[in-house]
Design a protein around this motif. Structure first.
Motif, PDB file in Angstrom:
ATOM      1  N   GLN A 237       6.365  -4.585  -0.170  1.00 25.99           N
ATOM      2  CA  GLN A 237       6.844  -3.351   0.470  1.00 25.99           C
ATOM      3  C   GLN A 237       8.173  -3.559   1.191  1.00 25.99           C
ATOM      4  O   GLN A 237       9.015  -2.663   1.217  1.00 25.99           O
ATOM      5  CB  GLN A 237       5.810  -2.855   1.488  1.00 25.99           C
ATOM      6  CG  GLN A 237       4.530  -2.281   0.909  1.00 25.99           C
ATOM      7  CD  GLN A 237       3.557  -1.934   2.021  1.00 25.99           C
ATOM      8  OE1 GLN A 237       3.103  -2.807   2.757  1.00 25.99           O
ATOM      9  NE2 GLN A 237       3.244  -0.660   2.161  1.00 25.99           N
ATOM     10  N   ASP A 238       8.342  -4.735   1.795  1.00 31.98           N
ATOM     11  CA  ASP A 238       9.427  -4.947   2.759  1.00 31.98           C
ATOM     12  C   ASP A 238      10.588  -5.761   2.193  1.00 31.98           C
ATOM     13  O   ASP A 238      11.296  -6.431   2.955  1.00 31.98           O
ATOM     14  CB  ASP A 238       8.878  -5.654   4.004  1.00 31.98           C
ATOM     15  CG  ASP A 238       7.886  -4.797   4.776  1.00 31.98           C
ATOM     16  OD1 ASP A 238       7.894  -3.571   4.582  1.00 31.98           O
ATOM     17  OD2 ASP A 238       7.117  -5.364   5.570  1.00 31.98           O
ATOM     18  N   VAL A 239      10.805  -5.700   0.890  1.00 30.92           N
ATOM     19  CA  VAL A 239      11.876  -6.497   0.287  1.00 30.92           C
ATOM     20  C   VAL A 239      13.219  -6.232   0.964  1.00 30.92           C
ATOM     21  O   VAL A 239      13.946  -7.162   1.337  1.00 30.92           O
ATOM     22  CB  VAL A 239      11.970  -6.218  -1.227  1.00 30.92           C
ATOM     23  CG1 VAL A 239      13.244  -6.843  -1.816  1.00 30.92           C
ATOM     24  CG2 VAL A 239      10.744  -6.767  -1.946  1.00 30.92           C
ATOM     25  N   ALA A 240      13.560  -4.967   1.153  1.00 29.08           N
ATOM     26  CA  ALA A 240      14.864  -4.624   1.741  1.00 29.08           C
ATOM     27  C   ALA A 240      14.937  -5.064   3.196  1.00 29.08           C
ATOM     28  O   ALA A 240      15.953  -5.632   3.636  1.00 29.08           O
ATOM     29  CB  ALA A 240      15.114  -3.125   1.621  1.00 29.08           C
ATOM     30  N   GLU A 241      13.877  -4.823   3.958  1.00 28.13           N
ATOM     31  CA  GLU A 241      13.868  -5.215   5.370  1.00 28.13           C
ATOM     32  C   GLU A 241      13.973  -6.728   5.514  1.00 28.13           C
ATOM     33  O   GLU A 241      14.720  -7.238   6.360  1.00 28.13           O
ATOM     34  CB  GLU A 241      12.590  -4.714   6.040  1.00 28.13           C
ATOM     35  CG  GLU A 241      12.473  -5.079   7.506  1.00 28.13           C
ATOM     36  CD  GLU A 241      11.173  -4.599   8.134  1.00 28.13           C
ATOM     37  OE1 GLU A 241      10.679  -5.281   9.042  1.00 28.13           O
ATOM     38  OE2 GLU A 241      10.660  -3.541   7.700  1.00 28.13           O
TER      39      GLU A 241
ATOM     40  N   GLY B 197      -5.013  -2.509   1.573  1.00 28.05           N
ATOM     41  CA  GLY B 197      -4.145  -3.202   0.633  1.00 28.05           C
ATOM     42  C   GLY B 197      -4.018  -2.461  -0.688  1.00 28.05           C
ATOM     43  O   GLY B 197      -2.914  -2.326  -1.237  1.00 28.05           O
ATOM     44  N   ARG B 198      -5.148  -1.961  -1.170  1.00 31.64           N
ATOM     45  CA  ARG B 198      -5.116  -1.220  -2.442  1.00 31.64           C
ATOM     46  C   ARG B 198      -4.316   0.080  -2.313  1.00 31.64           C
ATOM     47  O   ARG B 198      -3.570   0.453  -3.223  1.00 31.64           O
ATOM     48  CB  ARG B 198      -6.545  -0.913  -2.894  1.00 31.64           C
ATOM     49  CG  ARG B 198      -7.294  -2.123  -3.440  1.00 31.64           C
ATOM     50  CD  ARG B 198      -8.659  -1.719  -3.954  1.00 31.64           C
ATOM     51  NE  ARG B 198      -9.304  -2.791  -4.696  1.00 31.64           N
ATOM     52  CZ  ARG B 198     -10.490  -2.685  -5.269  1.00 31.64           C
ATOM     53  NH1 ARG B 198     -11.169  -1.535  -5.184  1.00 31.64           N
ATOM     54  NH2 ARG B 198     -11.012  -3.704  -5.934  1.00 31.64           N
ATOM     55  N   ALA B 199      -4.479   0.764  -1.190  1.00 34.70           N
ATOM     56  CA  ALA B 199      -3.740   2.015  -0.982  1.00 34.70           C
ATOM     57  C   ALA B 199      -2.240   1.752  -0.912  1.00 34.70           C
ATOM     58  O   ALA B 199      -1.429   2.525  -1.447  1.00 34.70           O
ATOM     59  CB  ALA B 199      -4.224   2.707   0.286  1.00 34.70           C
ATOM     60  N   ALA B 200      -1.848   0.664  -0.264  1.00 31.61           N
ATOM     61  CA  ALA B 200      -0.429   0.313  -0.199  1.00 31.61           C
ATOM     62  C   ALA B 200       0.111   0.006  -1.589  1.00 31.61           C
ATOM     63  O   ALA B 200       1.226   0.410  -1.945  1.00 31.61           O
ATOM     64  CB  ALA B 200      -0.234  -0.880   0.730  1.00 31.61           C
TER      65      ALA B 200
ATOM     66  N   VAL C 112       3.137   1.795  -3.754  1.00 27.34           N
ATOM     67  CA  VAL C 112       4.221   1.081  -4.443  1.00 27.34           C
ATOM     68  C   VAL C 112       4.296   1.525  -5.902  1.00 27.34           C
ATOM     69  O   VAL C 112       5.384   1.777  -6.434  1.00 27.34           O
ATOM     70  CB  VAL C 112       4.003  -0.449  -4.337  1.00 27.34           C
ATOM     71  CG1 VAL C 112       4.970  -1.198  -5.252  1.00 27.34           C
ATOM     72  CG2 VAL C 112       4.177  -0.909  -2.895  1.00 27.34           C
ATOM     73  N   THR C 113       3.141   1.641  -6.538  1.00 25.05           N
ATOM     74  CA  THR C 113       3.103   2.092  -7.930  1.00 25.05           C
ATOM     75  C   THR C 113       3.624   3.514  -8.059  1.00 25.05           C
ATOM     76  O   THR C 113       4.407   3.834  -8.962  1.00 25.05           O
ATOM     77  CB  THR C 113       1.663   2.011  -8.476  1.00 25.05           C
ATOM     78  OG1 THR C 113       1.186   0.667  -8.351  1.00 25.05           O
ATOM     79  CG2 THR C 113       1.612   2.428  -9.937  1.00 25.05           C
ATOM     80  N   ALA C 114       3.211   4.392  -7.138  1.00 20.83           N
ATOM     81  CA  ALA C 114       3.648   5.791  -7.175  1.00 20.83           C
ATOM     82  C   ALA C 114       5.154   5.915  -6.990  1.00 20.83           C
ATOM     83  O   ALA C 114       5.767   6.881  -7.468  1.00 20.83           O
ATOM     84  CB  ALA C 114       2.918   6.600  -6.104  1.00 20.83           C
TER      85      ALA C 114
ATOM     86  N   LEU D 151      13.222  -0.627  -2.720  1.00 16.82           N
ATOM     87  CA  LEU D 151      14.482  -0.900  -2.024  1.00 16.82           C
ATOM     88  C   LEU D 151      14.917   0.194  -1.061  1.00 16.82           C
ATOM     89  O   LEU D 151      15.527  -0.110  -0.025  1.00 16.82           O
ATOM     90  CB  LEU D 151      15.583  -1.205  -3.047  1.00 16.82           C
ATOM     91  CG  LEU D 151      15.320  -2.415  -3.955  1.00 16.82           C
ATOM     92  CD1 LEU D 151      16.563  -2.742  -4.772  1.00 16.82           C
ATOM     93  CD2 LEU D 151      14.879  -3.642  -3.136  1.00 16.82           C
ATOM     94  N   PRO D 152      14.635   1.481  -1.323  1.00 10.88           N
ATOM     95  CA  PRO D 152      15.021   2.496  -0.325  1.00 10.88           C
ATOM     96  C   PRO D 152      14.234   2.389   0.976  1.00 10.88           C
ATOM     97  O   PRO D 152      14.633   2.937   2.003  1.00 10.88           O
ATOM     98  CB  PRO D 152      14.714   3.823  -1.031  1.00 10.88           C
ATOM     99  CG  PRO D 152      14.707   3.488  -2.482  1.00 10.88           C
ATOM    100  CD  PRO D 152      14.151   2.101  -2.564  1.00 10.88           C
ATOM    101  N   GLY D 153      13.106   1.711   0.948  1.00 11.17           N
ATOM    102  CA  GLY D 153      12.252   1.566   2.125  1.00 11.17           C
ATOM    103  C   GLY D 153      10.826   1.337   1.675  1.00 11.17           C
ATOM    104  O   GLY D 153      10.482   1.602   0.513  1.00 11.17           O
ATOM    105  N   PRO D 154       9.981   0.822   2.546  1.00 13.47           N
ATOM    106  CA  PRO D 154       8.621   0.479   2.134  1.00 13.47           C
ATOM    107  C   PRO D 154       7.774   1.697   1.804  1.00 13.47           C
ATOM    108  O   PRO D 154       7.584   2.568   2.661  1.00 13.47           O
ATOM    109  CB  PRO D 154       8.052  -0.258   3.358  1.00 13.47           C
ATOM    110  CG  PRO D 154       8.897   0.190   4.506  1.00 13.47           C
ATOM    111  CD  PRO D 154      10.250   0.478   3.959  1.00 13.47           C
ATOM    112  N   PRO D 155       7.259   1.800   0.584  1.00 14.00           N
ATOM    113  CA  PRO D 155       6.326   2.899   0.267  1.00 14.00           C
ATOM    114  C   PRO D 155       5.048   2.733   1.099  1.00 14.00           C
ATOM    115  O   PRO D 155       4.486   1.643   1.178  1.00 14.00           O
ATOM    116  CB  PRO D 155       6.032   2.697  -1.231  1.00 14.00           C
ATOM    117  CG  PRO D 155       7.124   1.802  -1.737  1.00 14.00           C
ATOM    118  CD  PRO D 155       7.501   0.933  -0.581  1.00 14.00           C
TER     119      PRO D 155
END
Length: 294
Positions: A176-180, A253-256, A260-262, A268-272
């Motif tokens: 989720q936090d690649v950009a951060e 974890g599954r919901a997160a 990400v899949t959705a 990169l624009p921000g953590p889904p």
């Protein structure tokens, strides 16, 4: 102190939901406060003004010296366990002391979390997935072990399953936090995987993800999904309200990952982030499918 604990609402999973017994909630929030504070030290996210440094016996200017703060924090932790003179100086550690005594907690998982944050100051890239998993053994798995200790349910098999869930949750956060993370000059996506998918650091700095980055994120998300599946029997191995709490961790974890899949794996624009309804659906699914141990 309250600002640190307030961050619990931003997690992918419920930290100490109201349906738990008061003693468990108090213990979980004390452990969360500890883990959140040590992460804030390691990330340079402490409140401005240097108050935390002063509480730990340092000059306010030391707020920018993360290793010095972590050393002072470790010394204060040793006061919690009576291994250093006096009472803990930081209020979050002072609040932790009765929890440690009531549940017979040991210092090892707490020390591991400090060491993970020391590693964050020295290591900013991970060559292999194995290297990343070894980091998760310090940064994530101790939290799950503490949850089992607080609830008096730790067994070797449950610890193994908990480690799988906690490593998965850590990888989900990294995805989720690649950009951060890149903004902190850290990359938790293994370098060997980046080469495999032809992803450069410059690709991770783009405003949105190209096809290669999306494929890499999908690959790491699949790994996290497999780990959550591996740890799923943990939920079925306990009963009552603890079962619901652990289902919240796995379901979070599954919901997160669904979020990400959705997002088409474009993180990169921000953590889904998952919606509350999405979290509840996943928790219900975990409760339905977790194999029960008789």
């Amino acid at each position: 102190m309250s600002a640190t604990l307030d961050k619990a609402t931003a997690e992918n999973f419920p930290v100490a939901p109201a349906f738990l017994p008061r003693a468990w909630r108090d213990g979980l929030m004390a452990v969360y406060g500890y883990a959140r504070l040590v992460d804030d030290i390691g990330d340079g996210d402490l409140a401005p003004g240097g108050r935390d440094a002063v509480l730990l016996g340092l000059d306010p200017a030391a707020v920018d010296d993360r290793l010095a703060l972590l050393d002072a924090f470790e010394t204060d932790l040793l006061r919690v366990f009576g291994s250093a003179d006096g009472l803990p100086r930081h209020p979050l550690l002072l609040a932790l002391q009765p929890v440690v005594r009531a549940h017979g907690l040991t210092p090892e998982p707490f020390l591991a979390l400090i060491e993970a944050n020391r590693q964050d100051q020295r290591v900013t890239r991970y060559e292999t997935y194995g290297d990343l998993v070894a980091y998760c053994e310090l940064s994530a798995n101790p939290v799950g072990r503490l949850v089992l200790s607080l609830t008096g349910t730790g067994t070797p098999e449950r610890i193994r399953l908990s480690d799988a869930v906690c490593t998965a949750l850590q990888i989900v956060e990294h995805v989720q936090d690649v950009a951060e993370d890149l903004g902190r000059d850290r990359i938790y996506l293994p370098a060997e995987d980046m080469r495999r998918f032809h992803v450069s650091e410059a690709d991770l700095a783009a405003p949105s993800a190209g096809a290669s980055v999306r494929a890499l994120v999908a690959f790491e998300a699949e790994r996290a999904t497999a780990l959550l599946d591996e740890g799923l029997p943990l939920v079925g191995s306990v009963h009552g309200r603890l079962r619901l709490l652990l289902a919240g961790f796995v379901g979070g974890g599954r919901a997160a990952l669904r979020a990400v899949t959705a997002a088409g794996f474009d993180v990169l624009p921000g953590p889904p982030k998952p919606t509350k309804s999405g979290l509840l659906r996943e928790v219900a699914a975990v409760l339905r499918t977790a194999p029960r141990k008789r």
